[in-house]
Motif scaffolding. Sequence first.
Motif, short mmCIF file in Angstrom:
data_model
loop_
_atom_site.label_atom_id
_atom_site.label_comp_id
_atom_site.label_asym_id
_atom_site.label_seq_id
_atom_site.Cartn_x
_atom_site.Cartn_y
_atom_site.Cartn_z
N LEU A 30 0.67 -1.29 -0.10
CA LEU A 30 -0.03 0.01 -0.11
C LEU A 30 0.78 1.12 0.01
O LEU A 30 0.51 2.40 -0.69
N ALA A 31 1.89 1.18 0.79
CA ALA A 31 3.02 2.48 0.82
C ALA A 31 3.40 2.55 -0.58
O ALA A 31 3.55 3.76 -0.96
N LYS A 32 3.71 1.53 -1.21
CA LYS A 32 4.55 1.76 -2.46
C LYS A 32 3.37 2.37 -3.52
O LYS A 32 3.83 3.26 -4.31
N GLU A 33 2.10 2.02 -3.38
CA GLU A 33 1.10 2.54 -4.50
C GLU A 33 0.96 3.94 -4.09
O GLU A 33 0.91 4.83 -5.17
N TYR A 34 1.21 4.49 -2.80
CA TYR A 34 0.98 5.85 -2.64
C TYR A 34 2.36 6.64 -2.57
O TYR A 34 2.53 7.62 -2.12
N ASP A 35 3.36 5.80 -3.00
CA ASP A 35 4.65 6.51 -3.10
C ASP A 35 5.37 6.98 -1.70
O ASP A 35 5.85 7.94 -1.64
N LYS A 36 5.01 6.44 -0.69
CA LYS A 36 5.55 6.49 0.74
C LYS A 36 6.36 5.64 1.10
O LYS A 36 6.54 4.47 0.99
N GLU A 37 7.57 6.12 1.85
CA GLU A 37 8.50 5.35 2.44
C GLU A 37 8.08 4.96 3.99
O GLU A 37 7.93 5.99 4.78
N ILE A 38 8.05 3.67 4.31
CA ILE A 38 7.60 3.11 5.60
C ILE A 38 8.83 2.21 6.23
O ILE A 38 9.14 1.64 5.27
N SER A 39 8.75 1.92 7.35
CA SER A 39 9.60 0.92 8.05
C SER A 39 8.48 0.14 8.64
O SER A 39 7.64 0.90 9.57
N ILE A 40 8.74 -1.08 9.04
CA ILE A 40 7.85 -1.96 9.85
C ILE A 40 8.78 -2.67 10.99
O ILE A 40 9.84 -3.57 10.44
N VAL A 41 8.42 -2.25 12.29
CA VAL A 41 9.38 -2.95 13.33
C VAL A 41 8.42 -3.97 14.06
O VAL A 41 7.28 -3.56 14.21
N TRP A 42 9.02 -5.04 14.48
CA TRP A 42 8.21 -6.08 15.09
C TRP A 42 8.76 -6.21 16.53
O TRP A 42 9.85 -6.36 16.92
N LEU A 43 7.86 -6.31 17.64
CA LEU A 43 8.13 -6.37 18.90
C LEU A 43 7.64 -7.96 19.37
O LEU A 43 6.35 -8.26 19.23
N GLY A 44 8.47 -8.70 19.75
CA GLY A 44 7.98 -10.21 19.96
C GLY A 44 8.72 -10.79 21.16
O GLY A 44 9.58 -10.07 21.75
N ASN A 45 8.44 -11.92 21.58
CA ASN A 45 9.21 -12.74 22.50
C ASN A 45 10.53 -12.55 22.41
O ASN A 45 11.22 -12.86 21.22
N SER A 46 11.55 -12.36 23.46
CA SER A 46 12.90 -12.51 23.58
C SER A 46 13.57 -14.02 23.37
O SER A 46 14.58 -14.05 22.98
N THR A 47 12.53 -14.81 23.76
CA THR A 47 12.72 -16.22 23.48
C THR A 47 11.58 -16.61 22.53
O THR A 47 10.69 -16.35 22.56
N GLY A 48 12.03 -18.13 22.37
CA GLY A 48 11.16 -18.71 21.42
C GLY A 48 11.21 -18.62 19.92
O GLY A 48 12.14 -18.25 19.51
#
Length: 378
Positions: A30-48
């Motif tokens: 979607l960001a590419k379609e609108y010519d926007k630059e985004i980053s996605i960061v994930w917060l998850g378990n430190s183990t597993g």
Amino acid sequence: MKQTTFVFAGGGTGGHIYPGLAVADELHALAKEYDKEISIVWLGNSTGMDRELVEKSGSVDAFYGIPSGKLRRNFSLKNFFDLFKIAAGVGVSLFRLIRLRPVVLFSKGGFVSVTPCIAAKILGIPVYTHECDFTPGLATKINSRFASKILVSYEATKQFLPAAKREKTVVTGNPVRPVFYSADAENGRRFLFGETRPQKPILLVMGGSLGAHQINMLVQENLDWLCEHFCVVHQTGRTDEAMTLEKHDGYHPYAFIYKEMCDVIAASDVVLSRAGANAIWECAVLAKPMVLVPLCGSGTRGDQVDNAKFFVEQNAALMLLGDEADTTHLKDALTKMENADFRTQCADACKKMTAEKRPAREIAEIIFHAVATSAETL
């Protein structure tokens, strides 16, 4: 061009991760379609398994592990000690969110998602949370207190939420990764069998990323009969990775199938599986008849039973519940599935359930456009 950061939170099982990755993929598109630059960061378990699944996907720009406690429904001393993990999780989440300065936090569930939602609320960051299952879990119930929007997979799920929260609840369906909409059955058959083509219906057996010991034992007890009637593809899962079964013609065991799974499901004629929301919706998108063995009994809130019952009511699946998960009922269900007309009926029911929209795209649009109207960064 200034980059806009979105933070995703969730984990503990693939069922909390894969749907989130589906939304991440659509958000990038979607960001590419609108010519926007985004980053996605994930917060998850430190183990597993969280880090491995997220980083291996290529859908997310960075992963950070955070401490994760768990609130159990029964009395346990672990609840007391996990309070310290929860407090640490809030602290680490605050640190990460302050550093990242995201425009929104999207929660995909699991107890690891609770502390980032609390931290986001403290910092005034909008929270969007999605529930895959028919009934909301405890993490979703907690996260919904901090959420601007509550996204659910089923219309009936609204009735399990307080009346005050229903006004901000949107029915989106369950997000499925874009690759499932372009899955190639021929590629799946080539991965499994090379240039050989099985003469029997292909039965895919799976129980999630860790596997399902109950289903694995059913396969072991009935392997002769299964191989007589089907070409059996068996994902044992990592828990039973060392499980060894007698060699049979037409039996193909795998510990875990990752990037090829969408094509493998597409190549299958019948799926024997647990009833986790993620797996059954992926199969439904590919119009696959299912025999579901939901996890039930002590230690579960019954979410898989509710998921399975919904699919049975839609005539998209058969279910082996509790004591019915035995040899007799398994053979009865799979004998029905040998009938091509019956499989077609189940497949048509799946198509009816999934044809109207792509939930991951809809969720991405809700998040993207909400941010676009409230933030100068997009």
